[in-house]
Design a protein around this motif. Structure first.
Motif, mmCIF file in Angstrom:
data_model
loop_
_atom_site.group_PDB
_atom_site.id
_atom_site.type_symbol
_atom_site.label_atom_id
_atom_site.label_comp_id
_atom_site.label_asym_id
_atom_site.label_seq_id
_atom_site.Cartn_x
_atom_site.Cartn_y
_atom_site.Cartn_z
ATOM 1 N N VAL A 81 -4.532 3.128 6.535
ATOM 2 C CA VAL A 81 -5.010 1.751 6.402
ATOM 3 C C VAL A 81 -3.818 0.803 6.317
ATOM 4 O O VAL A 81 -2.749 1.173 5.839
ATOM 5 N N THR A 120 -5.935 -4.947 4.836
ATOM 6 C CA THR A 120 -6.969 -4.503 3.890
ATOM 7 C C THR A 120 -6.613 -4.952 2.482
ATOM 8 O O THR A 120 -7.496 -5.291 1.694
ATOM 9 N N PHE A 121 -5.337 -4.958 2.222
ATOM 10 C CA PHE A 121 -4.880 -5.348 0.886
ATOM 11 C C PHE A 121 -5.139 -6.831 0.648
ATOM 12 O O PHE A 121 -5.643 -7.231 -0.403
ATOM 13 N N GLY A 164 -8.252 -1.758 0.481
ATOM 14 C CA GLY A 164 -7.022 -2.390 0.037
ATOM 15 C C GLY A 164 -6.277 -1.558 -0.990
ATOM 16 O O GLY A 164 -5.053 -1.435 -0.940
ATOM 17 N N TYR A 172 -4.694 1.362 0.601
ATOM 18 C CA TYR A 172 -3.403 0.977 1.179
ATOM 19 C C TYR A 172 -2.321 0.938 0.107
ATOM 20 O O TYR A 172 -1.246 1.520 0.260
ATOM 21 N N GLN A 173 -2.652 0.260 -0.984
ATOM 22 C CA GLN A 173 -1.653 0.126 -2.048
ATOM 23 C C GLN A 173 -1.189 1.494 -2.542
ATOM 24 O O GLN A 173 -0.009 1.713 -2.780
ATOM 25 N N GLU A 199 5.482 -7.761 5.700
ATOM 26 C CA GLU A 199 4.508 -7.261 6.676
ATOM 27 C C GLU A 199 4.554 -8.223 7.844
ATOM 28 O O GLU A 199 3.984 -9.300 7.784
ATOM 29 N N ILE A 212 5.301 -12.229 7.418
ATOM 30 C CA ILE A 212 4.920 -12.766 6.117
ATOM 31 C C ILE A 212 5.322 -11.751 5.054
ATOM 32 O O ILE A 212 5.759 -10.651 5.364
ATOM 33 N N ILE A 215 3.827 -10.056 1.331
ATOM 34 C CA ILE A 215 2.687 -10.013 0.433
ATOM 35 C C ILE A 215 3.126 -9.480 -0.914
ATOM 36 O O ILE A 215 4.041 -8.661 -1.026
ATOM 37 N N CYS A 216 2.484 -10.014 -1.947
ATOM 38 C CA CYS A 216 2.774 -9.594 -3.311
ATOM 39 C C CYS A 216 2.021 -8.302 -3.576
ATOM 40 O O CYS A 216 0.806 -8.295 -3.694
ATOM 41 N N LEU A 217 2.762 -7.210 -3.640
ATOM 42 C CA LEU A 217 2.127 -5.895 -3.830
ATOM 43 C C LEU A 217 1.788 -5.654 -5.292
ATOM 44 O O LEU A 217 0.726 -5.144 -5.612
ATOM 45 N N PRO A 267 -0.864 -14.373 -7.085
ATOM 46 C CA PRO A 267 -1.584 -13.153 -7.421
ATOM 47 C C PRO A 267 -1.276 -12.036 -6.439
ATOM 48 O O PRO A 267 -0.860 -12.294 -5.305
ATOM 49 N N GLU A 268 -1.503 -10.826 -6.881
ATOM 50 C CA GLU A 268 -1.361 -9.690 -5.988
ATOM 51 C C GLU A 268 -2.220 -9.901 -4.756
ATOM 52 O O GLU A 268 -3.306 -10.441 -4.832
ATOM 53 N N GLY A 269 -1.689 -9.465 -3.631
ATOM 54 C CA GLY A 269 -2.447 -9.568 -2.398
ATOM 55 C C GLY A 269 -2.199 -10.863 -1.656
ATOM 56 O O GLY A 269 -2.574 -11.002 -0.500
ATOM 57 N N GLU A 270 -1.578 -11.809 -2.321
ATOM 58 C CA GLU A 270 -1.342 -13.098 -1.682
ATOM 59 C C GLU A 270 -0.255 -12.979 -0.624
ATOM 60 O O GLU A 270 0.764 -12.315 -0.825
#
Lengths: 252, 252
Positions: A70, A74-75, B78, B81-82, B112, B115, B117-119, B133-136
DNA sequence: TCATAAAATTCCATTGAATAGAACGGTGTA
DNA sequence: TACACCGTTCTATTCAATGGAATTTTATGA
């Protein structure tokens, strides 16, 4: 093919692509084209073309060793979902307080169809702890939160929980989801939405002695009550009922 | 239509469906059929059929007021993925320690495409704090982690970071992403993968005084070094380099 | 190293699924 | 009450999706 092609149907190619997406689970997070073809039933050329679209959208990524996993989109979407519920700022602090006071892990589950997913989780700092990570989907039939979500699923704005139902709270589960796992759970209600989720404390069964359980029970009830209040719900407002019943439960 | 139909192409209907999925963002988490039709350019009947498939898969849910939002399956995927990155058990504790020692919020960003992303994110307990926030997803051009991910993006197993690059660490950003936001970031490297992400401390600019920044810099470097070590990377092993340069940076 | 097997990827004629747009129905507004 | 807007259903046309065979790439092992 013969699955469910009824009602006003969608788009077959999309259904297939998303079915492929659903093949990725905690148990099989990484799949080859052959495996995907086999598990989905689609011939490899079809699966491959669908995978290309999934990759272009960032939902799937190809690994160096010709497998698929994935992808980052998705995240992004998953957290969009989590935030869209607007529960995090309310739930997280309550869970954190629960964990601090008990030393066990706190989680918040939500029902989605006939499964439940762990929306939020706060780990205890104990070395030995069970692990249901956020995002994990579990069956409704096992575990304390599962029972809660089943039992109160018909509660909505018009039909409040009965005294009999509330009297059985919190629900305790010992060795159900796994032989060494225990949990204590209670439902959280919203204003008009009825059942919103279940808050739970869980950990290794060895630490859930009768004494420890009796100590944790009121904390879980309190957390559920606090959350329900914060969401505008009122089922726990009949505190007399809960308190009375609760004494009863403690004896049981 | 004229977008990108090149290369070995996928399946058009799937592309369209996933394009609809991409319309859901933090800014527009909730869309009506009309809005979806308008933004995507697909006629309503087409958009509706695609939405049905997306709903059947649980990626989209219809709200009571005839709107659409992302669905629970995105959350499951999601987190899959994480977890598939296997970074959480390593990164989270380091972030937590950073937050405890500094009182500011710690995050881990990953690139990614173009961009970031905040994991992972660990919030400070301060009342005043910025919020990613996470995912942003955020642009690569702004903020300390953005600069880090840009600057070191060409680092891989074969091409290690130069001394000159390392010498500029950590990267400090004041008022870039927003007028009141400050951040300090450093890159994290894996064994063969090269750049894995960026670890950062961030908070309101008012608290990022020259003195505070000088105090936090070595902690960020140390966190990045620890993470790199835990991932099998070795770029910070030349500690003499980092230490020397670091003294230099402190003066700058 | 080369031979063999297995997997991934490309190709293409056939066909039926996806499409667009019109028609319908429902809901809220002036 | 009438109008306007939105969501939903319907259907003939057509072009995109399909699957199986052919080809290429990768893995295996002698």
């Amino acid at each position: 093919m013969s699955e469910v092609t009824l009602k006003t149907k969608g788009v077959e190619a999309v259904d297939k692509a998303l079915h492929i997406l659903s093949l990725f689970t905690t148990e099989t997070p990484k799949l080859s084209l052959g495996e995907i073809s086999q598990r989905s039933g689609y011939v490899k050329s079809t699966a491959l073309r669908l995978l290309i679209s999934l990759q272009n959208a960032g939902l799937i990524v190809a690994t160096a060793d010709k497998n698929y996993m994935v992808g980052p989109q998705t995240f992004r979407l998953g957290h969009l979902y989590q935030r869209s519920l607007r529960l995090e700022p309310i739930v997280r602090p309550v869970l954190r307080a629960l964990v601090l006071r008990t030393g066990e892990s706190g989680s918040f589950f939500r029902r989605e169809g006939n499964i439940r997913i762990c929306l939020f989780r706060e780990d205890s700092s104990q070395v030995l702890r069970e692990h249901v990570p956020e995002g994990e989907a579990v069956g409704l039939d096992k575990g304390a939160p599962g029972h809660v979500l089943s039992e109160f699923s018909d509660v909505d704005g018009t039909r409040p929980a009965s005294e009999g139902q509330l009297g059985r709270l919190p629900i305790v589960s010992l060795g159900e989801r796994g032989p060494d796992i225990a949990g204590i759970a209670a439902p959280v209600f919203g204003a008009a939405q009825g059942l919103v989720g279940a808050v739970t404390l869980s950990g290794p069964r060895t630490r859930f002695t009768p004494q420890a359980i009796d100590d944790m029970k009121p904390l879980v009830i309190q957390a559920a009550s606090d959350l329900t209040g914060a969401l505008g719900g009122s089922f726990y407002d009949r505190l007399s009922v809960v308190a009375t019943r609760f004494d009863h439960v403690k004896q049981g």
